[in-house]
Structure formats: structure tokens, C-alpha cells
Motif scaffolding. Sequence first.
Motif, PDB file in Angstrom:
ATOM      1  N   ALA A  19       0.830  -1.206   0.000  1.00 15.01           N
ATOM      2  CA  ALA A  19       0.000   0.000   0.000  1.00 15.01           C
ATOM      3  C   ALA A  19       0.864   1.256   0.000  1.00 15.01           C
ATOM      4  CB  ALA A  19      -0.938  -0.015   1.207  1.00 15.01           C
ATOM      5  N   GLN A  20       1.976   1.209   0.749  1.00 14.08           N
ATOM      6  CA  GLN A  20       2.881   2.362   0.751  1.00 14.08           C
ATOM      7  C   GLN A  20       3.473   2.593  -0.646  1.00 14.08           C
ATOM      8  OE1 GLN A  20       5.660   1.449   3.968  1.00 14.08           O
ATOM      9  NE2 GLN A  20       4.643   2.945   5.302  1.00 14.08           N
ATOM     10  N   ARG A  21       3.900   1.486  -1.280  1.00 15.48           N
ATOM     11  CA  ARG A  21       4.446   1.633  -2.632  1.00 15.48           C
ATOM     12  C   ARG A  21       3.388   2.185  -3.589  1.00 15.48           C
ATOM     13  NH1 ARG A  21       6.633  -3.528  -1.433  1.00 15.48           N
ATOM     14  NH2 ARG A  21       5.101  -4.529  -2.807  1.00 15.48           N
ATOM     15  N   HIS A  22       2.144   1.696  -3.473  1.00 15.17           N
ATOM     16  CA  HIS A  22       1.067   2.208  -4.324  1.00 15.17           C
ATOM     17  C   HIS A  22       0.791   3.693  -4.048  1.00 15.17           C
ATOM     18  CE1 HIS A  22      -0.719  -2.094  -5.007  1.00 15.17           C
ATOM     19  NE2 HIS A  22       0.410  -1.872  -5.683  1.00 15.17           N
ATOM     20  N   GLN A  23       0.862   4.085  -2.778  1.00 16.86           N
ATOM     21  CA  GLN A  23       0.642   5.487  -2.436  1.00 16.86           C
ATOM     22  C   GLN A  23       1.733   6.365  -3.045  1.00 16.86           C
ATOM     23  OE1 GLN A  23      -1.976   6.721  -0.982  1.00 16.86           O
ATOM     24  NE2 GLN A  23      -1.237   8.834  -0.964  1.00 16.86           N
ATOM     25  N   GLU A  24       2.975   5.913  -2.984  1.00 14.78           N
ATOM     26  CA  GLU A  24       4.062   6.678  -3.601  1.00 14.78           C
ATOM     27  C   GLU A  24       3.864   6.767  -5.120  1.00 14.78           C
ATOM     28  OE1 GLU A  24       7.569   4.660  -2.459  1.00 14.78           O
ATOM     29  OE2 GLU A  24       7.509   5.311  -0.355  1.00 14.78           O
ATOM     30  N   LYS A  25       3.466   5.646  -5.718  1.00 19.08           N
ATOM     31  CA  LYS A  25       3.222   5.673  -7.157  1.00 19.08           C
ATOM     32  C   LYS A  25       2.053   6.600  -7.503  1.00 19.08           C
ATOM     33  CE  LYS A  25       3.659   1.772  -9.234  1.00 19.08           C
ATOM     34  NZ  LYS A  25       3.381   0.387  -9.728  1.00 19.08           N
ATOM     35  N   LYS A  26       1.015   6.597  -6.664  1.00 21.76           N
ATOM     36  CA  LYS A  26      -0.122   7.474  -6.883  1.00 21.76           C
ATOM     37  C   LYS A  26       0.290   8.942  -6.836  1.00 21.76           C
ATOM     38  CE  LYS A  26      -4.540   8.802  -4.807  1.00 21.76           C
ATOM     39  NZ  LYS A  26      -5.480   8.545  -3.692  1.00 21.76           N
ATOM     40  N   GLU A  27       1.136   9.282  -5.839  1.00 16.28           N
ATOM     41  CA  GLU A  27       1.594  10.670  -5.714  1.00 16.28           C
ATOM     42  C   GLU A  27       2.434  11.081  -6.918  1.00 16.28           C
ATOM     43  OE1 GLU A  27       3.636  10.828  -2.030  1.00 16.28           O
ATOM     44  OE2 GLU A  27       1.810  10.724  -0.796  1.00 16.28           O
ATOM     45  N   LYS A  28       3.271  10.163  -7.417  1.00 14.57           N
ATOM     46  CA  LYS A  28       4.053  10.466  -8.611  1.00 14.57           C
ATOM     47  C   LYS A  28       3.154  10.708  -9.824  1.00 14.57           C
ATOM     48  CE  LYS A  28       8.250   7.930  -7.320  1.00 14.57           C
ATOM     49  NZ  LYS A  28       9.156   6.795  -7.675  1.00 14.57           N
ATOM     50  N   ILE A  29       2.123   9.850  -9.957  1.00  7.50           N
ATOM     51  CA  ILE A  29       1.200  10.020 -11.088  1.00  7.50           C
ATOM     52  C   ILE A  29       0.448  11.345 -10.983  1.00  7.50           C
ATOM     53  CG2 ILE A  29      -0.898   9.085 -12.142  1.00  7.50           C
ATOM     54  CD1 ILE A  29       0.091   6.297 -11.432  1.00  7.50           C
ATOM     55  N   GLN A  30      -0.009  11.691  -9.779  1.00  5.85           N
ATOM     56  CA  GLN A  30      -0.714  12.963  -9.592  1.00  5.85           C
ATOM     57  C   GLN A  30       0.188  14.149  -9.906  1.00  5.85           C
ATOM     58  OE1 GLN A  30      -2.135  12.720  -5.549  1.00  5.85           O
ATOM     59  NE2 GLN A  30      -4.027  11.643  -6.137  1.00  5.85           N
ATOM     60  N   LYS A  31       1.466  14.058  -9.472  1.00  2.00           N
ATOM     61  CA  LYS A  31       2.419  15.133  -9.770  1.00  2.00           C
ATOM     62  C   LYS A  31       2.640  15.254 -11.275  1.00  2.00           C
ATOM     63  CE  LYS A  31       7.081  16.720  -8.581  1.00  2.00           C
ATOM     64  NZ  LYS A  31       8.331  16.397  -7.813  1.00  2.00           N
ATOM     65  N   HIS A  32       2.761  14.105 -11.943  1.00  2.00           N
ATOM     66  CA  HIS A  32       2.929  14.114 -13.402  1.00  2.00           C
ATOM     67  C   HIS A  32       1.695  14.684 -14.095  1.00  2.00           C
ATOM     68  CE1 HIS A  32       4.496  12.872 -17.277  1.00  2.00           C
ATOM     69  NE2 HIS A  32       3.383  12.198 -17.521  1.00  2.00           N
ATOM     70  N   ASN A  33       0.514  14.322 -13.591  1.00  2.00           N
ATOM     71  CA  ASN A  33      -0.721  14.850 -14.184  1.00  2.00           C
ATOM     72  C   ASN A  33      -0.823  16.360 -14.006  1.00  2.00           C
ATOM     73  OD1 ASN A  33      -1.555  12.336 -15.055  1.00  2.00           O
ATOM     74  ND2 ASN A  33      -2.835  11.929 -13.249  1.00  2.00           N
ATOM     75  N   ARG A  34      -0.391  16.863 -12.842  1.00  2.00           N
ATOM     76  CA  ARG A  34      -0.414  18.314 -12.633  1.00  2.00           C
ATOM     77  C   ARG A  34       0.508  19.026 -13.615  1.00  2.00           C
ATOM     78  NH1 ARG A  34      -0.792  16.811  -7.075  1.00  2.00           N
ATOM     79  NH2 ARG A  34       1.488  16.924  -6.863  1.00  2.00           N
ATOM     80  N   LYS A  35       1.689  18.427 -13.834  1.00  2.00           N
ATOM     81  CA  LYS A  35       2.596  19.018 -14.815  1.00  2.00           C
ATOM     82  C   LYS A  35       1.983  19.008 -16.209  1.00  2.00           C
ATOM     83  CE  LYS A  35       6.984  17.936 -12.501  1.00  2.00           C
ATOM     84  NZ  LYS A  35       8.283  17.197 -12.613  1.00  2.00           N
ATOM     85  N   LEU A  36       1.368  17.868 -16.565  1.00  2.00           N
ATOM     86  CA  LEU A  36       0.717  17.796 -17.875  1.00  2.00           C
ATOM     87  C   LEU A  36      -0.444  18.779 -17.966  1.00  2.00           C
ATOM     88  CD1 LEU A  36       0.632  13.955 -18.652  1.00  2.00           C
ATOM     89  CD2 LEU A  36       2.132  15.697 -19.639  1.00  2.00           C
ATOM     90  N   GLY A  37      -1.200  18.926 -16.878  1.00  3.20           N
ATOM     91  CA  GLY A  37      -2.312  19.876 -16.878  1.00  3.20           C
ATOM     92  C   GLY A  37      -1.837  21.303 -17.094  1.00  3.20           C
ATOM     93  N   ASP A  38      -0.747  21.686 -16.404  1.00  4.75           N
ATOM     94  CA  ASP A  38      -0.178  23.021 -16.602  1.00  4.75           C
ATOM     95  C   ASP A  38       0.305  23.207 -18.043  1.00  4.75           C
ATOM     96  OD1 ASP A  38      -0.696  23.479 -13.955  1.00  4.75           O
ATOM     97  OD2 ASP A  38       1.353  22.997 -13.286  1.00  4.75           O
ATOM     98  N   LEU A  39       0.928  22.141 -18.597  1.00 10.70           N
ATOM     99  CA  LEU A  39       1.413  22.217 -19.973  1.00 10.70           C
ATOM    100  C   LEU A  39       0.251  22.342 -20.956  1.00 10.70           C
ATOM    101  CD1 LEU A  39       3.820  22.093 -21.923  1.00 10.70           C
ATOM    102  CD2 LEU A  39       3.595  19.597 -21.924  1.00 10.70           C
ATOM    103  N   VAL A  40      -0.821  21.558 -20.726  1.00 11.42           N
ATOM    104  CA  VAL A  40      -2.000  21.628 -21.608  1.00 11.42           C
ATOM    105  C   VAL A  40      -2.645  23.009 -21.519  1.00 11.42           C
ATOM    106  CG1 VAL A  40      -4.331  20.743 -21.935  1.00 11.42           C
ATOM    107  CG2 VAL A  40      -2.441  19.154 -21.605  1.00 11.42           C
ATOM    108  N   GLU A  41      -2.743  23.559 -20.303  1.00 11.26           N
ATOM    109  CA  GLU A  41      -3.326  24.894 -20.139  1.00 11.26           C
ATOM    110  C   GLU A  41      -2.493  25.946 -20.872  1.00 11.26           C
ATOM    111  OE1 GLU A  41      -4.792  27.862 -16.518  1.00 11.26           O
ATOM    112  OE2 GLU A  41      -3.888  25.904 -16.100  1.00 11.26           O
TER     113      GLU A  41
END
Length: 264
Positions: A19-41
Motif C-alpha cells: 500500500a505504501q508503494r502504491h501510495q508513492e506511485k499514486k503521488e508520482k502520477i498525480q504530480k505528473h498529471n499536474r505538470k501535464l495539466g499546466d502544460l496543456v493549459e
Amino acid sequence: DTEGLLRIKEENQKHYRRAQRHQEKKEKIQKHNRKLGDLVEKKTYELRTQYEQLAKLRRSHILELTSVIFPMEEVKTSMRDPADVSSESDNAMTSSTVSKLAEARRTTYLSGRWVCDDHNGDTSISITGPWILLPNNGDYSAYYNWVEEKKTTQGPDMEHNNPAHTISAALCYATQLVNTLSLILDVNLPKKLCNRQVKTQQGNHEFCGENLSRHRFTRAVKKLNANILHLCFSQHVNLDLLHPLHTLRNLMYLVSPDTENLGR
């Protein structure tokens, strides 16, 4: 029971670490999505800016095209209402008769039905010059009436001062303008209408070829009006201003500087 409890604790620890590994992976994905969202905007803003610049460029090209090559303007004739003339000549004529004459003058029998003409038939629209006119009410019957009359009557006087030639030329120029506008605006037209005089299996192309029959002429006019309305819809022209039979007037509304969305 103690051994079973230990196995359950070990499994729970494995699940917790997973679960900890999944949580870390989730946070990485969310951070990547935020970067992509800023780039798309950012890219969306840049694209919107490019669209605005492209619309301004298209608008300037269209206004230059319609002011230099295809100028259009409204031409009013100085005809007097027959109701007024009749009332002056006959003082005994009642007001109801005068109003009926005026109402009759505001209607035109066109293509099998009565059409109301708000401009009383006194207004025409010119294109490329004041000598090339189209009736404002969309009544082009003078063309095919002349074609039918020419079949039975031959004479040199029929070729001079002929409104059919004016109608044919104006419709040909309007077709050329519509095809050019579709290229500038990057809008595909629903009807294929050629403005060049090219020989095909079906004969010359519309308006600028030989004399067209009534069926082919009305069919070509309908195709031209459909293309003009399609361009007007694509540029968000006020629908209350449009009329399906007013060929050049609809074009004037389309290319008017007051059309806010021209070039979109």
C-alpha cells in the motif's frame, strides 16, 4: 491459533508495504498529471492566441477582398408606389384599396408560392460594380424567362440591355466569392459549385456558361444559397438577419465589418 495469528500479521505487513508503494506511485502520477495539466493549459492559451491572430488575418483578407475585388452595396431605385399614384389620380379611391395595392406590391410569386418582400422590390444588391445587380427579393425569373423567349424569338435587340446577362454575371461573381471565402475561412461547403467555364459531360458549369434551363438554373441558385447560409452559420451571423432567398444580402451580412465572429 498463535501460528495463524503470526501468518495473518505477516500478510498484513506485506499488504501495508504494498500500500505504501502504491501510495508513492499514486503521488508520482498525480504530480505528473499536474505538470501535464499546466502544460496543456499553457498550450491551450497559446493555441487560443494563434486562433485569434489567424481570425484577425482572415478578417483582414476578407475585408480587403470584398472592398477591392468584390465590393457589394445596396442600390435603391426611385420607383413610386402605384398605390400612391393611383390615389392621386382617383380621389374616390378608398384607403382599403390603397392598402391592398401596397400589400400586393410587397409580395412576389416565386417558385410556386407567395413571398413577402420587405423592400417592396425597389432594392437591388450590386457586386463588383453598380452595373451588375441582383434583385433583393431573390426573384431571378428574368433569366429563365429570357432563355425561354430566346428559343422562340431571335433578334439582335435581345442581346442588349438584358437583365438576364446581369443576373448571370452577378451569380457567377457571387459563386467565385463564396468559393474564395471557403478557402480563406477553411470551411468545407456542402454543395459543389464551380465558377469556371469548363466543358464537362453535363455541359458548361453554372451561371457563366451557355443559357441554362429553368431547372438547372434554379438548382444552381439553391446550391449557391445553401453554401452562403452554411458560411453564415459557421461565422455565427445573426440568424434574424438571414433569408434563404436573399443571395447577395446574406453575403453582405457575412463579410460585414460588424460581424464579430468573422474569421473564426
